[in-house]
Design a protein around this motif. Structure first.
Motif, PDB file in Angstrom:
ATOM      1  N   GLU A   1       0.827  -1.216   0.000  1.00 51.58           N
ATOM      2  CA  GLU A   1       0.000   0.000   0.000  1.00 51.58           C
ATOM      3  C   GLU A   1       0.856   1.260   0.000  1.00 51.58           C
ATOM      4  OE1 GLU A   1      -3.638   0.214   2.222  1.00 51.58           O
ATOM      5  OE2 GLU A   1      -3.696  -1.950   2.480  1.00 51.58           O
ATOM      6  N   GLN A   2       1.734   1.342  -0.988  1.00 52.30           N
ATOM      7  CA  GLN A   2       2.636   2.495  -1.045  1.00 52.30           C
ATOM      8  C   GLN A   2       1.984   3.688  -1.736  1.00 52.30           C
ATOM      9  OE1 GLN A   2       6.181   0.646  -2.734  1.00 52.30           O
ATOM     10  NE2 GLN A   2       7.017   0.406  -0.685  1.00 52.30           N
ATOM     11  N   TYR A   3       1.796   4.718  -0.981  1.00 53.42           N
ATOM     12  CA  TYR A   3       1.300   6.003  -1.477  1.00 53.42           C
ATOM     13  C   TYR A   3       2.091   7.092  -0.776  1.00 53.42           C
ATOM     14  CZ  TYR A   3      -2.981   3.596  -3.031  1.00 53.42           C
ATOM     15  OH  TYR A   3      -3.884   2.763  -3.635  1.00 53.42           O
ATOM     16  N   VAL A   4       2.394   8.146  -1.502  1.00 59.24           N
ATOM     17  CA  VAL A   4       3.113   9.251  -0.863  1.00 59.24           C
ATOM     18  C   VAL A   4       2.103  10.191  -0.197  1.00 59.24           C
ATOM     19  CG1 VAL A   4       4.570  11.266  -1.292  1.00 59.24           C
ATOM     20  CG2 VAL A   4       5.027   9.141  -2.510  1.00 59.24           C
ATOM     21  N   THR A   5       2.395  10.582   1.028  1.00 56.75           N
ATOM     22  CA  THR A   5       1.553  11.589   1.695  1.00 56.75           C
ATOM     23  C   THR A   5       1.717  12.909   0.938  1.00 56.75           C
ATOM     24  OG1 THR A   5       1.900  10.543   3.840  1.00 56.75           O
ATOM     25  CG2 THR A   5       1.183  12.827   3.868  1.00 56.75           C
TER      26      THR A   5
ATOM     27  N   GLY B   1       6.868   2.989   8.544  1.00 55.76           N
ATOM     28  CA  GLY B   1       6.445   2.843   7.144  1.00 55.76           C
ATOM     29  C   GLY B   1       6.738   4.132   6.407  1.00 55.76           C
ATOM     30  N   CYS B   2       8.019   4.531   6.440  1.00 55.91           N
ATOM     31  CA  CYS B   2       8.386   5.888   5.979  1.00 55.91           C
ATOM     32  C   CYS B   2       8.365   6.039   4.470  1.00 55.91           C
ATOM     33  CB  CYS B   2       9.753   6.272   6.521  1.00 55.91           C
ATOM     34  SG  CYS B   2      11.080   5.233   5.862  1.00 55.91           S
ATOM     35  N   GLY B   3       8.365   4.922   3.731  1.00 59.66           N
ATOM     36  CA  GLY B   3       8.358   5.023   2.273  1.00 59.66           C
ATOM     37  C   GLY B   3       9.507   5.875   1.784  1.00 59.66           C
TER      38      GLY B   3
ATOM     39  N   ILE C   1       8.948  11.273   3.381  1.00 59.30           N
ATOM     40  CA  ILE C   1       8.445  12.657   3.503  1.00 59.30           C
ATOM     41  C   ILE C   1       8.167  13.085   4.950  1.00 59.30           C
ATOM     42  CG2 ILE C   1       6.011  12.061   2.978  1.00 59.30           C
ATOM     43  CD1 ILE C   1       5.908  14.764   1.411  1.00 59.30           C
TER      44      ILE C   1
ATOM     45  N   ASP D   1      11.177   1.232   7.226  1.00 58.20           N
ATOM     46  CA  ASP D   1      10.359   0.623   6.169  1.00 58.20           C
ATOM     47  C   ASP D   1      10.934  -0.736   5.797  1.00 58.20           C
ATOM     48  OD1 ASP D   1       8.180   2.260   4.132  1.00 58.20           O
ATOM     49  OD2 ASP D   1       8.868   0.287   3.470  1.00 58.20           O
ATOM     50  N   VAL D   2      10.087  -1.635   5.316  1.00 54.78           N
ATOM     51  CA  VAL D   2      10.576  -2.944   4.871  1.00 54.78           C
ATOM     52  C   VAL D   2      11.145  -2.875   3.460  1.00 54.78           C
ATOM     53  CG1 VAL D   2       9.312  -4.757   6.072  1.00 54.78           C
ATOM     54  CG2 VAL D   2       8.172  -3.512   4.242  1.00 54.78           C
TER      55      VAL D   2
ATOM     56  N   ASP E   1      10.915  -4.535   9.411  1.00 53.29           N
ATOM     57  CA  ASP E   1       9.463  -4.602   9.529  1.00 53.29           C
ATOM     58  C   ASP E   1       9.088  -3.805  10.778  1.00 53.29           C
ATOM     59  OD1 ASP E   1       6.786  -5.619  10.325  1.00 53.29           O
ATOM     60  OD2 ASP E   1       7.099  -6.964   8.634  1.00 53.29           O
ATOM     61  N   VAL E   2       8.033  -3.032  10.728  1.00 52.89           N
ATOM     62  CA  VAL E   2       7.698  -2.203  11.896  1.00 52.89           C
ATOM     63  C   VAL E   2       7.531  -3.049  13.162  1.00 52.89           C
ATOM     64  CG1 VAL E   2       6.642  -0.281  10.653  1.00 52.89           C
ATOM     65  CG2 VAL E   2       5.220  -2.132  11.400  1.00 52.89           C
TER      66      VAL E   2
ATOM     67  N   ASN F   1       1.945   7.396   8.247  1.00 52.88           N
ATOM     68  CA  ASN F   1       0.834   7.210   7.318  1.00 52.88           C
ATOM     69  C   ASN F   1       0.810   5.718   7.002  1.00 52.88           C
ATOM     70  OD1 ASN F   1      -1.112   7.318   5.383  1.00 52.88           O
ATOM     71  ND2 ASN F   1       0.027   8.592   3.938  1.00 52.88           N
TER      72      ASN F   1
ATOM     73  N   PHE G   1       0.954  -1.342  12.898  1.00 52.03           N
ATOM     74  CA  PHE G   1       1.562  -0.011  13.027  1.00 52.03           C
ATOM     75  C   PHE G   1       1.098   0.660  14.322  1.00 52.03           C
ATOM     76  CE2 PHE G   1       3.668   1.175   8.973  1.00 52.03           C
ATOM     77  CZ  PHE G   1       3.483  -0.019   8.306  1.00 52.03           C
TER      78      PHE G   1
END
Ligand code: SAH
Length: 207
Positions: A23-27, A52-54, A57, A73-74, A99-100, A114, A128
């Motif tokens: 579920e990768q989406y940028v904030t 889950g910093c991706g 941001i 992040d994984v 992994d968190v 996020n 999370f």
């Protein structure tokens, strides 16, 4: 201050090949700027962990405002971009591949995150929240609209309390091929949650 941070964050690189199962989406940068400027006003920006910093941001936005920031992040590919993003801005931030659920930190911190909304993998957001309840004093977390009751109940169960809820609509950039439009407006809820100090056996103790 918010507008300035937003303009800096606009320049950051997003996911190169986003992974749907994570579920990768940028904030969006305006939401990231909104959260960190609020957290700064609340005095919550000392040690920040972005679960889950991706592409980083939220960690980077916190570091811009003076926090010691750690992103977790994984996905090592996303972390590579996160490190590049921090470097490009000349910002110090730490990124950990993990992994968190396995992440450990010695000092109590503020978690800003996020998390996956749990659409691809049901309850993906719970891991999370659980980790945040384990390591944080204060939590800022973004969820899909309609999560309030669940988040409040889950917080109470873990000896935390929701102090603020912000209801916002954010533009979600087209990320996956099944997205038909370049942007889609989605309704979200942003929570500020803090650890309660519980009374037990006549003595005030931290949960
Ligand atoms: N925080 C980023 C990315 C949000 S998308 C931003 O705000 O832009 C959710 C992120 O959580 C993704 O980068 C994904 O790789 C990560 N993720 C999902 N499950 C995870 C897990 N179990 N442990 C660590 N990271 C995870």
């Amino acid at each position: 201050m918010k507008k300035e941070i937003e303009m800096i964050l606009e320049k950051l690189e997003g996911f190169q090949s986003p992974k749907l199962y994570l579920e990768q989406y940028v904030t969006p940068s305006n939401l990231a700027a909104f959260i960190v400027t609020n957290a700064k006003l609340f005095g919550d920006l000392e040690i920040v962990v972005d679960l889950g910093c991706g592409t980083g941001i939220l960690a980077i936005a916190s570091a811009i405002l003076g926090a010691f920031a750690i992103g977790v992040d994984v996905d090592v590919e996303a972390l590579r971009i996160a490190r590049r993003n921090a470097k490009k801005l000349g910002i110090e931030a730490n990124f950990v591949a993990c992994d968190v659920k396995d992440f450990k930190v010695k000092k109590r911190c503020t978690v800003i995150m996020n998390p996956p909304f749990g659409i691809q993998k049901r309850h993906a957001d719970r891991v999370f929240l659980e980790k945040a309840f384990e390591i944080a004093e204060k939590i800022y977390t973004i969820h899909s609209a309609g999560s309030e009751e669940f988040v409040r109940r889950y917080a109470e169960k873990n000896c935390f309390a929701v102090t603020h809820v912000w209801r916002l609509t954010i533009p979600l950039r087209k990320t996956y091929s099944f997205h038909e439009k370049p942007f889609k407006e989605i309704a979200v809820e942003v929570f500020r949650i803090e650890r309660k100090s519980c009374v037990s056996g006549g003595q005030d103790r931290k949960c």
